[in-house]
Design a protein around this motif. Structure first.
Motif, PDB file in Angstrom:
ATOM      1  N   LEU A 195       0.829  -1.207   0.000  1.00 14.95           N
ATOM      2  CA  LEU A 195       0.000   0.000   0.000  1.00 14.95           C
ATOM      3  C   LEU A 195       0.857   1.247   0.000  1.00 14.95           C
ATOM      4  CD1 LEU A 195      -2.912  -0.815   2.506  1.00 14.95           C
ATOM      5  CD2 LEU A 195      -3.085  -0.442   0.035  1.00 14.95           C
ATOM      6  N   ALA A 196       1.990   1.182   0.715  1.00 14.01           N
ATOM      7  CA  ALA A 196       2.889   2.342   0.774  1.00 14.01           C
ATOM      8  C   ALA A 196       3.414   2.696  -0.615  1.00 14.01           C
ATOM      9  CB  ALA A 196       4.052   2.051   1.724  1.00 14.01           C
ATOM     10  N   SER A 197       3.787   1.683  -1.405  1.00 17.00           N
ATOM     11  CA  SER A 197       4.291   1.946  -2.751  1.00 17.00           C
ATOM     12  C   SER A 197       3.215   2.594  -3.622  1.00 17.00           C
ATOM     13  CB  SER A 197       4.766   0.656  -3.400  1.00 17.00           C
ATOM     14  OG  SER A 197       5.903   0.151  -2.739  1.00 17.00           O
ATOM     15  N   LEU A 198       1.990   2.066  -3.557  1.00 12.91           N
ATOM     16  CA  LEU A 198       0.898   2.653  -4.328  1.00 12.91           C
ATOM     17  C   LEU A 198       0.643   4.093  -3.909  1.00 12.91           C
ATOM     18  CD1 LEU A 198      -1.641  -0.325  -4.435  1.00 12.91           C
ATOM     19  CD2 LEU A 198      -0.499   0.729  -6.408  1.00 12.91           C
ATOM     20  N   SER A 199       0.686   4.338  -2.612  1.00 14.08           N
ATOM     21  CA  SER A 199       0.466   5.692  -2.109  1.00 14.08           C
ATOM     22  C   SER A 199       1.574   6.630  -2.559  1.00 14.08           C
ATOM     23  CB  SER A 199       0.378   5.666  -0.576  1.00 14.08           C
ATOM     24  OG  SER A 199       0.193   6.967  -0.068  1.00 14.08           O
ATOM     25  N   TYR A 200       2.828   6.161  -2.477  1.00 14.32           N
ATOM     26  CA  TYR A 200       3.951   6.992  -2.906  1.00 14.32           C
ATOM     27  C   TYR A 200       3.841   7.323  -4.388  1.00 14.32           C
ATOM     28  CZ  TYR A 200       6.409   6.120   1.525  1.00 14.32           C
ATOM     29  OH  TYR A 200       6.773   6.072   2.842  1.00 14.32           O
ATOM     30  N   TRP A 201       3.435   6.328  -5.193  1.00 12.00           N
ATOM     31  CA  TRP A 201       3.328   6.568  -6.632  1.00 12.00           C
ATOM     32  C   TRP A 201       2.283   7.630  -6.945  1.00 12.00           C
ATOM     33  CZ3 TRP A 201       3.205   0.961  -9.101  1.00 12.00           C
ATOM     34  CH2 TRP A 201       4.460   0.354  -8.903  1.00 12.00           C
ATOM     35  N   GLN A 202       1.125   7.557  -6.310  1.00 14.37           N
ATOM     36  CA  GLN A 202       0.056   8.489  -6.666  1.00 14.37           C
ATOM     37  C   GLN A 202       0.246   9.877  -6.044  1.00 14.37           C
ATOM     38  OE1 GLN A 202      -3.909   7.564  -5.437  1.00 14.37           O
ATOM     39  NE2 GLN A 202      -3.430   7.499  -3.264  1.00 14.37           N
ATOM     40  N   HIS A 203       1.214  10.012  -5.129  1.00 13.21           N
ATOM     41  CA  HIS A 203       1.506  11.326  -4.557  1.00 13.21           C
ATOM     42  C   HIS A 203       2.847  11.892  -5.032  1.00 13.21           C
ATOM     43  CE1 HIS A 203      -1.657  10.094  -1.654  1.00 13.21           C
ATOM     44  NE2 HIS A 203      -1.925  11.385  -1.663  1.00 13.21           N
ATOM     45  N   GLY A 204       3.485  11.204  -5.971  1.00 13.78           N
ATOM     46  CA  GLY A 204       4.704  11.727  -6.562  1.00 13.78           C
ATOM     47  C   GLY A 204       5.948  11.596  -5.707  1.00 13.78           C
TER      48      GLY A 204
END
Length: 313
Positions: free
Chosen positions: A53-62
């Motif tokens: 989930l952290a990776s997905l969150s980091y991706w969508q927040h740049g």
């Protein structure tokens, strides 16, 4: 989500898929799908893709982006899950971020390889003024107005561009011009015209290549657009046969118009497009108007080269 809201959401998503930035396009695609990050992670897991989930969150927040092989594979699966065109998100990533001093230099020489030639002199002229990488910006729209003089040479190229910042801190744009083979690099003269000022200028010692640093008045925020106008004056005696624009990243729209002197009218004009690392040009004839001009207009411009060519005889 109402039908009107969903239609508006789709229009915003389509615009972001054309011009980026990546993280905003990914976020809009997830929101439009109605999936939560956890639901997306579960669907990936069902397909054998382990992504936190952290990776997905980091991706969508740049805060980070997919670069490794397994991450890029996950991104292709995400495109399928979110019902997006294949490679639509992947194309917004651009080239991998260089890592390490030597990797950075090696990657630099591939900056225009397969797009504009000669690639090595272009890169060598860019390096002295590189500063913040131009990967921070994407072309939202661009217009070139080209003037051909009575001696059949391009005299002036005026460019008006709307740029979109992918991340916080973008404060300059590099304008690059490759002149006709055999012309003097000193004869390529840049000038800032609107919403920018001229910074450093770098010319290659042997090839007709010039790079102009165009400085903004302030740093842009992520997702913010900036309109600027600049031009190149060409004091070169070498006749021209085309005007081309290289796109290292996809662009939303591009317009190019060429205006000919009354005493230097070409016999025929064509628009052309060439994909990266391809020698094949796709051409179609352009009509010459009564005011001695031709133009091309394109939407959803892919990576590669696009331009106008003409024949004198």
């Amino acid at each position: 989500m109402t039908a009107a809201t969903r239609e508006s959401s789709r229009a915003e998503l389509d615009a972001l898929l054309r011009s980026g930035p990546f993280h905003l396009a990914l976020r809009a695609a997830i929101e439009h799908s109605g999936l939560t990050l956890e639901a997306l992670r579960v669907r990936l897991a069902r397909r054998g893709i382990k992504l936190s989930l952290a990776s997905l969150s980091y991706w969508q927040h740049g805060r980070s982006r997919p670069e490794r092989t397994d991450s890029l594979r996950a991104l292709r699966v995400i495109e399928h899950i979110l019902d997006l065109p294949a490679q639509s998100l992947t194309a917004l990533l651009g080239p991998p971020r260089p890592r390490g001093r030597w990797t950075q230099r090696e990657a630099g020489y591939r900056r225009y390889d397969g797009i504009l030639e000669p690639a090595a002199p272009l890169t060598q002229a860019i390096e002295p003024v590189l500063g913040p990488s131009d990967r921070q910006l994407r072309v939202f729209s661009q217009e070139d107005v080209v003037t051909v003089g009575p001696d059949r040479t391009i005299r002036r190229i005026r460019t008006r561009a709307v740029l979109r910042s992918l991340e916080q801190g973008a404060d300059r744009y590099l304008a690059v011009l490759r002149g006709e083979p055999g012309s003097d690099p000193a004869a390529l003269v840049p000038a800032a015209r609107q919403n920018c000022r001229l910074g450093r200028v770098s010319r290659h010692s042997a090839s007709p290549v010039v790079v102009a640093e165009l400085l903004f008045d302030r740093e842009l925020r992520a997702g913010e657009t900036h309109l600027l106008e600049y031009e190149f004056r060409l004091d070169s005696p070498v006749p021209s046969h085309d005007h081309r624009r290289g796109f290292r990243y996809p662009a939303d729209s591009y317009v190019a118009s060429v205006h000919f002197d009354v005493s230097a009218m070409p016999a025929r004009c064509h628009r052309f497009r060439r994909e990266p690392f391809s020698a094949e040009r796709v051409e179609s004839e352009l009509p010459i108007t009564r005011d001695r001009s031709v133009h091309l207009a394109a939407r959803d411009v892919p990576r590669g080269v696009m331009g106008v060519s003409w024949r004198w005889d």
